[in-house]
Enzyme design. Sequence first.
Site, mmCIF file in Angstrom:
data_model
loop_
_atom_site.group_PDB
_atom_site.id
_atom_site.type_symbol
_atom_site.label_atom_id
_atom_site.label_comp_id
_atom_site.label_asym_id
_atom_site.label_seq_id
_atom_site.Cartn_x
_atom_site.Cartn_y
_atom_site.Cartn_z
ATOM 1 N N GLN A 24 3.495 -3.554 11.183
ATOM 2 C CA GLN A 24 4.404 -2.674 11.595
ATOM 3 C C GLN A 24 3.771 -1.303 11.104
ATOM 4 O OE1 GLN A 24 6.934 -3.079 13.647
ATOM 5 N NE2 GLN A 24 8.452 -4.635 13.270
ATOM 6 N N SER A 25 4.046 -0.116 12.162
ATOM 7 C CA SER A 25 3.426 0.948 11.628
ATOM 8 C C SER A 25 4.058 1.575 10.081
ATOM 9 C CB SER A 25 3.550 2.207 12.590
ATOM 10 O OG SER A 25 2.925 1.726 13.784
ATOM 11 N N THR A 26 5.105 1.378 9.928
ATOM 12 C CA THR A 26 5.867 1.952 8.911
ATOM 13 C C THR A 26 6.723 1.039 8.130
ATOM 14 O OG1 THR A 26 7.480 2.982 10.045
ATOM 15 C CG2 THR A 26 5.631 4.452 9.820
ATOM 16 N N GLY A 65 3.551 -1.924 7.279
ATOM 17 C CA GLY A 65 3.983 -0.683 6.634
ATOM 18 C C GLY A 65 2.581 0.384 6.976
ATOM 19 N N GLN A 66 1.689 -0.183 7.352
ATOM 20 C CA GLN A 66 0.368 0.616 7.671
ATOM 21 C C GLN A 66 0.259 0.954 9.106
ATOM 22 O OE1 GLN A 66 -2.082 1.554 5.222
ATOM 23 N NE2 GLN A 66 -1.454 -0.020 3.535
#
Length: 697
Positions: A24-26, A65-66
Amino acid sequence: MTQDTHQKVTSIHLSRNAYLYIRQSTLRQVFENTESTKRQYGLRQKAIALGWPEERIVVIDSDLGQSGASAADREGFQRLVTEVSLGRAGIVLGLEVSRLARNNTDWHRLLEICALTDTLILDEDGIYDPSHFNDRLLLGLKGTMSEAELHVLRARLQGGIRNKARRGELVIKPPIGFVYNSEGVLVLDPDKQVQQALRLLFDTFRRTGSATATVKLFRKQGLLFPRRVHGGPQRGELVWGVLGHCQVLRILHNPRYAGAFVFGRHHSRKTVDGHSRIVAVPQEKWQTLIPGAHAGYLSWEGYEENQKRLHDSAQAIGGDRRRSPAREGPALLQGLILCGRCGQRMTVRYHVRHGCLCPDYVCQREGIEHAQPVCQHIPGSGIDEAIGALLIEAVSPVALEVALTVQQELQSRLEEADRLRLQQVERAQYEADLARRRYMRVDPENRLVADSLEAEWNSKLRAVAEAQQDHERQRQQDRQALSDQQRAAILALASDFPRLWRDPNTPERERKRMTRLLLEDVTVFRSDGIVLQIRFRGGAARTLTIPLPLNAWQQRATSPEIVRDIDRLLDNNTDGQIAAILNERDMRSGEGKRFSPSIVARIRRDYSLTPRYDRLRAAGMLTVQEMAAVLGVTPGAVKIWNRHGLLHGHAYNDRNECLYETPGNNPPRKSQGKKLSERRAAIEVPSENTKEVQCEA
Ligand SMILES: [Zn+2]
């Protein structure tokens, strides 16, 4: 696609692991978009349905989260690529696989590796075999689409932001001292204390023209400065702390305090390692600048005036901060010198003495930032001289000869090692020959034995190749030995370097460059003397202690020998006579001047030498009044008698005022009518003093 799904999965694939990549991006998405995370974990069921046992499904979720925009920081993605390239993966699972890597380069690399290692890829739409052209084309397209989607999204977002900024309507985090009111208009912070602190800052800078002076004033008066917390649990709260130099500069450089709306003062740039760097943009390239857009703490003219003053003073002092390129000034260690007390890099200041620029090394960074006193201030000329002498010594013929001898010694040991390595090669070659002969001798029909012998022969041949390569590589390294020509060139340095160094026509900058080639840095500490710790480029270190240089007054002080001479001469001479004697001997005062009676008198007073008058009195001599009383004549008569040699007077100053030797048993008497010149013969007393004076002269 779905029909041949099960044909694509073979037992080879099933014998390897299945990798489920979750991202997940963030962090916000991780918490809020739980549905997507659930769907991603749901893919595990698909893998089980295709025949992978549950314990062979590896979940890689360390990238939660990246952002996917680059692989540089994504440890999980890198691990996935590693596993695939090692051939441990039978299948890679991901939701919308093209999002595995948002960067197309990373994605295509993964596809290629999957094709090479025969690894399948699975997403919600189906299963792909990257070694099939059609599947790879489709996956490539998906990746391109995904990148394009990202680009369009970003462009739309940024376009909206820019449009708003162009109109001056974009809401940007306000700097301290401003808040948005309920109508969304930027106004001065209603907190009076905050306003006053900012006004004091701008007033002080207007008065002093220096950010350091502003910090000093706040510190001296014990004033705190407000700051707004931008993150963490205290987010948005106002805290009061010590004002720092950076903070003052940031506020002075911010045009919003002049009521201007600005956008595009900074620009973020990607570096090679995937990090981004913030770069300041010059004012003429700002995207939007609308002066007078809202209330401010100073006028636009005031802001521009401040910029000019900051720019000017930055040019005056900014140059010598970092380990910077060698500049024109004569300070040899500019940019190389470190403070021995706090470890900061020291800066250079110059002052003029006797018409020359003299460097001083100053540790003032902490001082500037927090308005503290300067940490260390060390006069530089002595240091520069010592370093110069050290460098010449380091490049002396003896030092170079020693270095070359050591090098030669090492070389001879290298040759020994080379012989040993060559023997290893020969041995490996012998063993390989032996294995070949054994293989040749065996009956070709005896397959089992022949195979194992052939394998052995192969492995021996590999060993030979390795040994040869090893030997060759080491030889290349060792061959960096010096040729005679190089040796001569190095030895020539010993005479060239000092000549160039001492040549007055060599620019200071070149001298500094030579220093930089030889020295890493110099740490300096001031105690009873100046202690220099010098690190050479090769890692060698030296410690030097040089005496503290004399103060200005110490430098101008009269030398002790001259003071002793004056003390001795005072026994028999007046100030004027002493000056004449010293000048005749070509002596000079501390300031390099010829002696005059007043200089002698000053030295006499400064060094508390007994005055000539006191010396004569101590020898029992009489004043003119006392003498007059003894002889029963007027003081005038005493002087006349002295002039004509009837009495022995000794001048105690240059006005020829005298003290008189006691007349003894046969004092001169008044006798009218007799010439003074005739009377002198009667009472001739030899004076030792006059003789001495002649000797001294
Ligand atoms: Zn320091």
